[in-house]
Write a protein that holds these residues in place. Structure first.
Motif, short mmCIF file in Angstrom:
data_model
loop_
_atom_site.label_atom_id
_atom_site.label_comp_id
_atom_site.label_asym_id
_atom_site.label_seq_id
_atom_site.Cartn_x
_atom_site.Cartn_y
_atom_site.Cartn_z
N GLY A 103 0.83 -1.19 0.00
CA GLY A 103 0.00 0.00 0.00
C GLY A 103 0.86 1.24 0.00
N SER A 104 0.25 2.37 0.28
CA SER A 104 1.02 3.61 0.38
C SER A 104 1.93 3.54 1.61
CB SER A 104 0.07 4.80 0.51
OG SER A 104 -0.60 4.76 1.76
N PHE A 105 2.89 4.45 1.67
CA PHE A 105 3.77 4.52 2.84
C PHE A 105 2.95 4.66 4.11
CE2 PHE A 105 6.23 7.00 5.93
CZ PHE A 105 7.34 6.18 6.08
N GLU A 106 1.93 5.50 4.04
CA GLU A 106 1.09 5.72 5.23
C GLU A 106 0.32 4.46 5.62
OE1 GLU A 106 1.95 9.60 3.29
OE2 GLU A 106 1.27 7.64 2.58
N GLN A 107 -0.22 3.76 4.63
CA GLN A 107 -0.99 2.55 4.93
C GLN A 107 -0.11 1.47 5.55
OE1 GLN A 107 -2.50 2.06 0.90
NE2 GLN A 107 -4.60 2.40 1.60
N VAL A 108 1.05 1.24 4.96
CA VAL A 108 1.95 0.21 5.50
C VAL A 108 2.43 0.61 6.89
CG1 VAL A 108 4.15 -0.96 5.16
CG2 VAL A 108 2.63 -0.59 3.21
N THR A 109 2.69 1.90 7.11
CA THR A 109 3.10 2.37 8.44
C THR A 109 2.02 2.07 9.47
OG1 THR A 109 4.48 4.13 7.51
CG2 THR A 109 3.74 4.40 9.79
N LYS A 110 0.76 2.30 9.11
CA LYS A 110 -0.33 2.00 10.04
C LYS A 110 -0.42 0.51 10.33
CE LYS A 110 -4.26 0.85 9.13
NZ LYS A 110 -5.00 -0.46 9.17
N ARG A 111 -0.29 -0.31 9.30
CA ARG A 111 -0.40 -1.76 9.48
C ARG A 111 0.71 -2.29 10.38
NH1 ARG A 111 -1.68 -2.32 3.00
NH2 ARG A 111 -3.65 -1.18 3.16
N LEU A 112 1.93 -1.82 10.13
CA LEU A 112 3.03 -2.22 11.01
C LEU A 112 2.84 -1.64 12.40
CD1 LEU A 112 6.00 -1.83 8.51
CD2 LEU A 112 5.21 -3.96 9.53
N GLY A 113 2.24 -0.44 12.46
CA GLY A 113 1.98 0.17 13.76
C GLY A 113 1.05 -0.67 14.62
N VAL A 114 0.08 -1.33 14.00
CA VAL A 114 -0.81 -2.21 14.74
C VAL A 114 -0.02 -3.36 15.36
CG1 VAL A 114 -2.72 -3.87 14.51
CG2 VAL A 114 -2.88 -1.62 13.42
N ASN A 137 6.18 -13.38 13.38
CA ASN A 137 7.28 -12.53 13.79
C ASN A 137 6.76 -11.13 14.10
OD1 ASN A 137 9.76 -14.11 13.47
ND2 ASN A 137 9.25 -14.15 11.29
N ASP A 138 7.43 -10.45 15.02
CA ASP A 138 6.94 -9.11 15.33
C ASP A 138 7.37 -8.11 14.27
OD1 ASP A 138 9.48 -8.02 15.93
OD2 ASP A 138 9.29 -8.39 18.07
N ALA A 139 6.82 -6.90 14.38
CA ALA A 139 7.01 -5.89 13.33
C ALA A 139 8.47 -5.54 13.13
CB ALA A 139 6.21 -4.64 13.67
N ARG A 140 9.26 -5.54 14.21
CA ARG A 140 10.67 -5.18 14.06
C ARG A 140 11.40 -6.18 13.20
NH1 ARG A 140 12.35 -5.25 20.10
NH2 ARG A 140 11.24 -7.21 19.80
N ILE A 170 10.07 -8.18 10.94
CA ILE A 170 9.57 -8.08 9.56
C ILE A 170 10.19 -6.88 8.86
CG2 ILE A 170 7.50 -7.62 8.18
CD1 ILE A 170 5.96 -9.31 10.28
N GLU A 171 10.30 -5.77 9.54
CA GLU A 171 10.91 -4.58 8.94
C GLU A 171 12.36 -4.86 8.55
OE1 GLU A 171 8.25 -1.24 11.36
OE2 GLU A 171 10.21 -1.87 12.12
N ARG A 172 13.08 -5.59 9.40
CA ARG A 172 14.48 -5.89 9.10
C ARG A 172 14.62 -6.77 7.85
NH1 ARG A 172 14.51 -7.45 14.86
NH2 ARG A 172 15.12 -5.62 16.07
N SER A 173 13.68 -7.72 7.70
CA SER A 173 13.80 -8.67 6.59
C SER A 173 13.21 -8.13 5.29
CB SER A 173 13.13 -10.00 6.95
OG SER A 173 11.74 -9.84 7.13
N MET A 178 18.79 -3.52 5.00
CA MET A 178 18.96 -3.72 6.44
C MET A 178 19.35 -5.16 6.73
SD MET A 178 19.16 -2.59 9.44
CE MET A 178 18.67 -0.89 9.09
N THR A 179 18.73 -6.11 6.00
CA THR A 179 19.13 -7.51 6.15
C THR A 179 20.62 -7.66 5.89
OG1 THR A 179 16.95 -8.34 5.48
CG2 THR A 179 18.80 -9.85 5.28
N SER A 180 21.10 -7.09 4.79
CA SER A 180 22.51 -7.20 4.44
C SER A 180 23.40 -6.59 5.52
CB SER A 180 22.77 -6.52 3.09
OG SER A 180 22.08 -7.18 2.05
N LEU A 181 23.02 -5.42 6.02
CA LEU A 181 23.80 -4.78 7.08
C LEU A 181 23.89 -5.64 8.33
CD1 LEU A 181 22.69 -1.02 7.01
CD2 LEU A 181 25.00 -1.90 6.66
#
Length: 314
Positions: free
Chosen positions: A69-80, A93-96, A98-101, A106-109
């Motif tokens: 979705g849009s940046f805002e939509q995905v931010t809200k979904r992860l925010g939940v 898995n928790d949001a953190r 999922i965000e890393r993967s 970020m995965t590479s780092l």
């Protein structure tokens, strides 16, 4: 009875497998699209609305898919998902994680920081810089894989740099790449046909593996690769477990590839890994292994700490 929210943007084979595994453990699994969840601080003390759970919170959430979705939509979904964790609900898995993967850079780092062998990687918003990197790598005889930062299933992959003796420049970074170049040094096949491994890690332990064999250089099952059983060797298990630990994942699909000289490198770590192909070459029920880990480790630990579903029906 434990009530589990299966967070997914589509129902099908995977969600049916998880629901059956939960029923076998005396729990229930309700499919919930994060797009349908919302925040309403006037509705309940916790401020969340999770369809199917009324004013309550689920005992745990198992993330199977998040719609784009849009940046805002995905931010809200992860925010939940972030909010559920802060409210004491185990998220698997928790949001953190999922965000890393999902963010391949970020995965590479994180893999690099944890000394997990992984191909040299670059991420830049500068097309000129990306082309200089491809020229330099090409001059050394290396091809690079250009990948969408948030891509999956082998979609949008291109070879650039030195490809069979011909230089292929980095193309214009259009919308498909988000105006960003994520480049990973290409690892040539060591045999013909080439393959990579998918290893599934559940609860910090590698539990099963397969080879994904393809006549081409892309080994995703969605792109036509075939699944073959693979021995889960100590080397594969240790590397997959290290990769999952580096990203702090409850479960993960770790993609690895053999290198010249007998080494192994981690290409990607999937935080919302599919396992239908892997199930075909695995003797035990993968959904049951995931559910057992969720209930026996994650949920049990939260309840022992007195936080799981805290105030769920307050």
């Amino acid at each position: 009875m434990a009530r589990i929210a299966i967070m997914t943007d589509e129902t099908g084979w995977h969600t049916r497998q998880l629901q059956a595994a939960l029923r076998a453990r005396g729990a229930s699994g309700r499919c919930v699209d994060l797009a349908d969840c919302h925040i309403d601080t006037a509705q309940a003390w916790h401020g969340l609305v999770i369809p199917g759970f009324g004013r309550d919170l689920p005992d745990a959430a198992l993330v199977r898919g998040i719609a784009g979705g849009s940046f805002e939509q995905v931010t809200k979904r992860l925010g939940v998902l972030h909010a559920l964790r802060e409210l004491g609900v185990p998220v698997y898995n928790d949001a953190r994680a999922i965000e890393r993967s999902v963010d391949k850079s970020m995965t590479s780092l994180l893999l690099h920081a944890a000394d997990i062998p992984t191909p040299p990687t670059w991420a830049t918003e500068s097309l000129a810089q990306a082309r200089r990197i491809a020229m330099r790598e090409g001059a050394a005889g290396h091809a690079l894989v250009l990948k969408p930062l948030f891509g999956s299933q082998g979609k949008g992959l291109q070879l650039v740099g030195d490809v069979e003796g011909v230089h292929h420049p980095v193309p214009e970074l259009d919308e498909a790449y988000g105006s960003l170049a994520y480049l990973q040094r290409f690892v040539p096949a060591t045999i013909d046909p080439g393959f990579d491994w998918r290893v599934l890690v559940v609860g910090a332990r590698a539990v099963t593996a397969m080879r994904r064999v393809s006549e081409g250089w892309i080994h995703n099952v969605a792109q036509g690769a075939r699944c073959e059983p693979a021995e889960l060797t100590p080397a594969l298990a240790a590397l997959a477990e290290g990769a999952a630990a580096a990203l702090e994942m409850d479960y993960a699909g770790v993609d690895m590839i053999p290198c010249a000289g007998g080494g192994i490198q981690v290409l990607e770590v999937n935080g919302v890994a599919a396992w239908q192909g892997l199930q075909r070459v695995t003797s035990f029920n993968i959904a049951r292994a995931i559910v057992d880990d969720l209930l026996d480790r994650k949920l049990a630990a939260a309840r022992a700490g007195g936080v799981a579903g805290a105030g769920r029906r307050a």
